[in-house]
Design an enzyme around this catalytic site. Structure first.
Site, PDB file in Angstrom:
ATOM      1  N   TYR A 163     -18.313  28.861 -65.428  1.00 13.07           N
ATOM      2  CA  TYR A 163     -18.285  27.395 -65.394  1.00 13.07           C
ATOM      3  C   TYR A 163     -18.559  26.924 -63.967  1.00 13.07           C
ATOM      4  O   TYR A 163     -19.414  26.067 -63.738  1.00 13.07           O
ATOM      5  CB  TYR A 163     -16.912  26.894 -65.879  1.00 13.07           C
ATOM      6  CG  TYR A 163     -16.687  25.414 -65.635  1.00 13.07           C
ATOM      7  CD1 TYR A 163     -17.210  24.469 -66.501  1.00 13.07           C
ATOM      8  CD2 TYR A 163     -15.957  24.962 -64.518  1.00 13.07           C
ATOM      9  CE1 TYR A 163     -17.019  23.116 -66.280  1.00 13.07           C
ATOM     10  CE2 TYR A 163     -15.766  23.623 -64.285  1.00 13.07           C
ATOM     11  CZ  TYR A 163     -16.289  22.700 -65.169  1.00 13.07           C
ATOM     12  OH  TYR A 163     -16.102  21.358 -64.938  1.00 13.07           O
TER      13      TYR A 163
ATOM     14  N   LYS B 270     -21.712  24.703 -62.180  1.00 12.82           N
ATOM     15  CA  LYS B 270     -21.500  23.501 -61.379  1.00 12.82           C
ATOM     16  C   LYS B 270     -22.062  23.652 -59.963  1.00 12.82           C
ATOM     17  O   LYS B 270     -22.521  22.682 -59.371  1.00 12.82           O
ATOM     18  CB  LYS B 270     -20.009  23.159 -61.334  1.00 12.82           C
ATOM     19  CG  LYS B 270     -19.453  22.693 -62.683  1.00 12.82           C
ATOM     20  CD  LYS B 270     -20.119  21.382 -63.122  1.00 12.82           C
ATOM     21  CE  LYS B 270     -19.461  20.775 -64.353  1.00 12.82           C
ATOM     22  NZ  LYS B 270     -20.045  19.452 -64.705  1.00 12.82           N
TER      23      LYS B 270
END
Lengths: 251, 255
Positions: free
Chosen positions: B157, B161
């Site tokens: 994740y 980002k």
């Protein structure tokens, strides 16, 4: 002096992807010179066999594997075959990458996501049980200066993702003694960069972009990759090492 | 112009992804409060319709765009149709994002692909689709919602980002000559549905707060306020950068 040379890789078992040409091929040569046993992978095996034969002529143990890393099953299969051939793994070099010079299209995005990020992650996780059985395990991801520079195409952002993954995984696996590092090359003269390393717009601007005012050579990445794989780098993990001739601008 | 007037967005037309809940919803409302008309995109049409009513009650126009941001082919048509409906586009907020249960691993390649498609792919293609509209409006602003997880390397994740932060830099160069600014925010822990799993885990929560100077999570409005600033003329010289809004996330935060 009788102490073992901490820069040697004698007997270490290394898997290197994208090893038929460019940086990967140079890393393979550097590892072979340091005494490592090699499993080399590439998409097209013709070039790979040629590179492997040259290393074998100098006495290296080299196994070759064809692997299309856009395929979700290929990375795990590759690791199993490599570990079987070498009897385990000590060093994994996720070097294979795709520069994606075809712009921001859905096909390019997906291909780059899979080759530049998904494959290294799958290879690294498949290698974990083998690395846990190693005396000196290390994962080396080949990122790019593009991670820092960013990009309006998938390549730079995906290399930034790979660097972020490297840092985080080092934290996660550190307690197991597995080192996870990355090299962030600048512009190195390879087939991947051949379209512009000789072009005027690039060479004319080199002095203001790169402190050393020249392109890099594949051996200059291979040297760092050899150091990082060795016991000389035993206390380095979670680091993304720029090897870019100095992208150090005051602007 | 008095300083607070430079934060106004009167007459601007915005497109916000992931607008049905959490940070995205707060952003959509805040943009409308600042004077913008807002196209709100997400999967949940019912929630969007309710949000549209709220935006219209503020005297602004709202346009509901049912959209799965994981369907990358659908993004350009959705942005085109919203620009049609609002008569142009000045602001794109790429906010939609999903968490990832796999940590640093991939058990299901399709799940990994979908997370990356929503968190990174949708931002890439959203920027590309919005460019002609923002350029036609004489310039504009793209605000991407990254995460402090990217900078810290928190799982895949976080990797997605960090990709958002890097593309923000890249697009800021690429689009500057169209008068388009591209900026990113890197929120820390925010009080949203997405953060509920972390809040429900006392150990994880305590550790997180221990490493946050302010010792609390953010309210979505604290992210939305920054979006209003970045989208406004007040931030006219801000582009390419990622601003952390994390309450002082720091290894040595709490003594």
């Amino acid at each position: 002096m009788t102490a073992p040379d901490p820069f040697r890789l004698d007997g270490r078992r290394a898997l290197i992807t994208g090893a038929s040409r460019g940086i990967g091929c140079a890393i393979a040569e550097g590892y072979a010179q340091a005494g490592a046993r090699l499993a080399l992978a590439a998409r097209t095996t013709a070039n790979l066999e040629q590179a492997a034969d040259e290393l074998r002529e100098h006495g290296a143990e080299v196994h070759t594997f064809g692997a299309d890393l856009t395929d979700a099953q290929a990375p795990t299969r590759l690791v199993e075959h490599a570990a079987q051939a070498l009897g385990g793994l000590d060093i994994v070099v996720n070097n294979a990458g795709d520069g994606g010079h075809d712009g921001l299209t859905l096909d390019a995005y997906r291909r780059l996501l899979h080759v530049n990020l998904r494959a290294p992650v799958l290879i690294t996780q498949a290698a974990r049980p083998h690395l846990l059985g190693s005396e000196a395990p290390v994962v080396i991801n080949v990122s790019s200066v593009s991670a820092k520079l960013g990009g309006a195409e998938p390549y730079g952002p995906l290399k930034a993702a790979l660097s972020s993954y490297t840092v985080g995984l080092a934290r996660e696996w550190g307690k197991d003694g597995i080192r996870v590092v990355a090299i962030a090359p600048g512009v190195i003269e390879t087939d991947m960069t051949a379209s512009y390393t000789d072009a005027d717009w690039w060479t004319d601007n080199l002095p203001e972009r790169v402190a050393l005012a020249r392109n890099g050579r594949v051996e200059e990445i291979a040297g760092v990759a050899r150091f990082l794989a060795s016991d000389a780098a035993a206390y380095i993990t979670g680091a993304v090492i720029p090897v870019d001739g100095g992208w150090v601008h005051q602007y | 112009m008095p300083v607070l007037d430079r934060f106004r967005l009167d007459g601007r037309r915005a497109f916000v992804t992931g607008a049905s809940r959490g940070i995205g919803r707060a952003i959509a409302v805040a943009l409308a409060e600042a004077g913008a008309d807002v196209a709100v995109a997400a999967r949940d049409k019912a929630r969007l319709t309710e949000l549209a009513t709220e935006i219209e009650a503020l005297g602004r126009r709202a346009h509901v765009v049912p959209l799965d941001l994981g369907n990358l082919e659908a993004i350009e048509p959705a942005i085109d149709s919203a620009a049609d409906a609002l008569g142009g586009l000045d602001i794109l907020v790429n906010n939609a994002g999903v968490t990832y249960r796999g940590g640093f691993g991939i058990n299901d390649p399709a799940e990994f692909d979908r997370m990356f498609d929503i968190n990174l792919g949708a931002v890439l293609f959203g920027c590309q689709a919005a460019r002609p509209h923002l350029a036609a409006a004489g310039g504009g602003v793209i605000v991407n919602i990254g995460s402090i997880a990217g900078t810290k390397g928190t799982g895949l994740y976080g990797a997605s980002k960090q990709g958002v932060h890097a593309l923000t830099r890249g697009f800021s160069r690429e689009y500057a000559n169209h008068g388009i600014r591209v900026v990113a925010l890197a929120p820390g822990q925010v009080y949203t549905d997405m953060g509920a799993r972390v809040r429900a885990n006392p150990d994880e929560m305590n550790t997180l707060l221990h490493h946050t100077a302010q010792g609390r999570v953010a309210d979505p409005s604290e992210i939305a306020s920054a979006v209003v600033y970045l989208a406004s003329p007040a931030a006219g010289f801000v582009t390419g950068t990622t601003i952390a809004i994390d309450g002082g996330r720091d290894f040595f935060a709490r003594r």
